[in-house]
Write an enzyme that holds these catalytic residues in place. Structure first.
Site, PDB file in Angstrom:
ATOM      1  N   CYS A 107       0.822  -1.211   0.000  1.00 35.46           N
ATOM      2  CA  CYS A 107       0.000   0.000   0.000  1.00 35.46           C
ATOM      3  C   CYS A 107       0.855   1.261   0.000  1.00 35.46           C
ATOM      4  O   CYS A 107       0.477   2.288   0.573  1.00 35.46           O
ATOM      5  CB  CYS A 107      -0.936   0.033   1.213  1.00 35.46           C
ATOM      6  SG  CYS A 107      -1.793  -1.502   1.487  1.00 35.46           S
ATOM      7  N   PHE A 245      -5.570 -13.082  21.540  1.00 39.14           N
ATOM      8  CA  PHE A 245      -5.743 -13.553  22.916  1.00 39.14           C
ATOM      9  C   PHE A 245      -7.194 -13.443  23.371  1.00 39.14           C
ATOM     10  O   PHE A 245      -7.480 -12.998  24.489  1.00 39.14           O
ATOM     11  CB  PHE A 245      -4.826 -12.787  23.875  1.00 39.14           C
ATOM     12  CG  PHE A 245      -3.392 -13.186  23.782  1.00 39.14           C
ATOM     13  CD1 PHE A 245      -2.968 -14.447  24.155  1.00 39.14           C
ATOM     14  CD2 PHE A 245      -2.450 -12.288  23.283  1.00 39.14           C
ATOM     15  CE1 PHE A 245      -1.633 -14.819  24.068  1.00 39.14           C
ATOM     16  CE2 PHE A 245      -1.114 -12.649  23.184  1.00 39.14           C
ATOM     17  CZ  PHE A 245      -0.705 -13.916  23.574  1.00 39.14           C
ATOM     18  N   VAL A 246      -8.124 -13.859  22.492  1.00 37.01           N
ATOM     19  CA  VAL A 246      -9.545 -13.829  22.854  1.00 37.01           C
ATOM     20  C   VAL A 246      -9.821 -15.047  23.725  1.00 37.01           C
ATOM     21  O   VAL A 246      -9.971 -16.171  23.231  1.00 37.01           O
ATOM     22  CB  VAL A 246     -10.443 -13.835  21.601  1.00 37.01           C
ATOM     23  CG1 VAL A 246     -11.908 -13.689  22.015  1.00 37.01           C
ATOM     24  CG2 VAL A 246     -10.041 -12.721  20.651  1.00 37.01           C
ATOM     25  N   ARG A 247      -9.896 -14.821  25.008  1.00 35.60           N
ATOM     26  CA  ARG A 247     -10.053 -15.913  25.962  1.00 35.60           C
ATOM     27  C   ARG A 247     -10.929 -15.459  27.121  1.00 35.60           C
ATOM     28  O   ARG A 247     -10.713 -14.385  27.692  1.00 35.60           O
ATOM     29  CB  ARG A 247      -8.683 -16.361  26.496  1.00 35.60           C
ATOM     30  CG  ARG A 247      -7.742 -16.823  25.380  1.00 35.60           C
ATOM     31  CD  ARG A 247      -6.364 -17.166  25.897  1.00 35.60           C
ATOM     32  NE  ARG A 247      -5.463 -17.516  24.801  1.00 35.60           N
ATOM     33  CZ  ARG A 247      -4.216 -17.916  24.974  1.00 35.60           C
ATOM     34  NH1 ARG A 247      -3.707 -18.023  26.195  1.00 35.60           N
ATOM     35  NH2 ARG A 247      -3.455 -18.209  23.928  1.00 35.60           N
ATOM     36  N   GLU A 248     -11.934 -16.287  27.428  1.00 30.02           N
ATOM     37  CA  GLU A 248     -12.870 -16.024  28.513  1.00 30.02           C
ATOM     38  C   GLU A 248     -13.495 -14.636  28.348  1.00 30.02           C
ATOM     39  O   GLU A 248     -14.292 -14.440  27.456  1.00 30.02           O
ATOM     40  CB  GLU A 248     -12.155 -16.193  29.860  1.00 30.02           C
ATOM     41  CG  GLU A 248     -11.643 -17.618  30.081  1.00 30.02           C
ATOM     42  CD  GLU A 248     -10.885 -17.770  31.384  1.00 30.02           C
ATOM     43  OE1 GLU A 248     -10.628 -16.757  32.071  1.00 30.02           O
ATOM     44  OE2 GLU A 248     -10.545 -18.922  31.723  1.00 30.02           O
ATOM     45  N   ASP A 249     -13.091 -13.650  29.162  1.00 28.02           N
ATOM     46  CA  ASP A 249     -13.730 -12.340  29.107  1.00 28.02           C
ATOM     47  C   ASP A 249     -12.756 -11.238  28.721  1.00 28.02           C
ATOM     48  O   ASP A 249     -12.956 -10.070  29.058  1.00 28.02           O
ATOM     49  CB  ASP A 249     -14.372 -12.010  30.459  1.00 28.02           C
ATOM     50  CG  ASP A 249     -13.333 -11.943  31.585  1.00 28.02           C
ATOM     51  OD1 ASP A 249     -12.176 -12.369  31.354  1.00 28.02           O
ATOM     52  OD2 ASP A 249     -13.682 -11.468  32.684  1.00 28.02           O
ATOM     53  N   ARG A 250     -11.715 -11.570  27.951  1.00 27.99           N
ATOM     54  CA  ARG A 250     -10.715 -10.550  27.621  1.00 27.99           C
ATOM     55  C   ARG A 250     -10.135 -10.791  26.225  1.00 27.99           C
ATOM     56  O   ARG A 250     -10.220 -11.887  25.685  1.00 27.99           O
ATOM     57  CB  ARG A 250      -9.597 -10.556  28.659  1.00 27.99           C
ATOM     58  CG  ARG A 250      -8.764 -11.821  28.677  1.00 27.99           C
ATOM     59  CD  ARG A 250      -7.784 -11.823  29.846  1.00 27.99           C
ATOM     60  NE  ARG A 250      -6.877 -12.960  29.791  1.00 27.99           N
ATOM     61  CZ  ARG A 250      -7.171 -14.176  30.250  1.00 27.99           C
ATOM     62  NH1 ARG A 250      -8.351 -14.407  30.805  1.00 27.99           N
ATOM     63  NH2 ARG A 250      -6.267 -15.153  30.167  1.00 27.99           N
TER      64      ARG A 250
END
Length: 275
Positions: A107, A245-250
């Site tokens: 780009c 790092f999409v894990r549990e609530d974070r």
């Protein structure tokens, strides 16, 4: 008929200080040679399911086809591991795309591609999609819930494409690129626009995976794992929101956080944040 992507076979397990005879599931590895207009184009090592989707997505991501109508014929010989494809182009004029190396700026900026077809086909995202943190967490939970074969074998990559609401399609493969190509092929087969879709991925967001997402044309990619530094720089240049790092609530947002809208907070993010 598609082959089973996992087999249950006898093994010997060492556990609790003993060698134990038992059975275990492991995944099928399937070499698929793709011939295009009577020329051998590539051999893909894959899981033997959703093969037509895989071929369509792979050829589109390599620039061999641009849309479903470019494909004239597709025949599979699954016993021998061959796919015979006819397209409305001269494949000899496209052969350089898979082999010729080129270092080109992305780009107009400072990032670099390693193959000419990456530089030619990767698209700067024009998506207008927005998601909430709750949607991101829910989509990753869906991916985990659909990963039964991975739980049984530990040998597959899982990926899905979604709009964050009603549309959700899941695919899996021993090859991380293949899982994404199957999703792309699914959309090409059904003339589904990918512009305002989200990729959900089980593995690390490497530069190769980020480039694959750009070739598909999505604007958001989320993963339960980490991105690499080059992937984040490419995501910034290509206007893609990378979430890891999409894990549990974070989770962590690494680029273009303006697409993630937190309705429970008055805080807003502009496109300079995480740049």
């Amino acid at each position: 008929m598609e082959q089973d992507i996992r087999y249950n076979q006898p093994i010997i397990r060492y556990q609790g200080g003993q060698l134990i005879e038992m059975t275990d599931d492991y995944v099928t590895e399937f070499p698929l040679t793709v011939n295009v207009n009577a020329h051998e184009f590539a051999t893909v090592i894959c899981s033997p399911n959703h093969i037509e989707e895989l071929i369509l997505g792979f050829l589109a991501s390599e620039g061999v086809i641009m849309k479903r109508d470019d494909l004239l014929q597709l025949e599979l010989d699954e016993q021998r591991g061959y796919a015979y494809v006819k397209i409305n182009k001269d494949i000899q004029q496209l052969n350089y795309l898979s082999t010729k190396r080129l270092v080109a700026s992305c780009c107009g900026k400072s990032r670099e591609f390693y193959f000419q077809n990456d530089a030619a086909i990767a698209k700067t995202s024009m998506t207008t999609i927005r998601v909430t943190p709750q949607q991101i967490l829910h989509m990753m939970a869906q991916l985990q819930a659909h990963s039964e074969t991975f739980k049984a074998t530990g040998g597959l990559h899982n990926a899905a494409i979604s709009d964050g609401k009603d549309f959700y399609v899941h695919r899996q493969d021993i090859g991380r690129h293949n899982a994404l190509d199957k999703l792309y092929g699914y959309c090409i087969q059904r003339h589904i626009s990918v512009r305002n879709k989200i990729l959900i991925f089980s593995g690390r967001i490497s530069s190769e995976i980020l480039i694959k997402a750009a070739k598909i044309g999505v604007g958001i990619i989320i993963s339960k794992s980490a991105p690499t530094t080059l992937a984040v720089q490419l995501a910034k240049d290509l206007n893609i929101t990378a979430v890891g790092f999409v894990r549990e609530d974070r989770f962590n947002i690494y680029s273009h956080p303006e697409r993630v809208t937190d309705t429970s907070s008055s805080r807003t993010y502009n496109n300079k944040t995480a740049q």
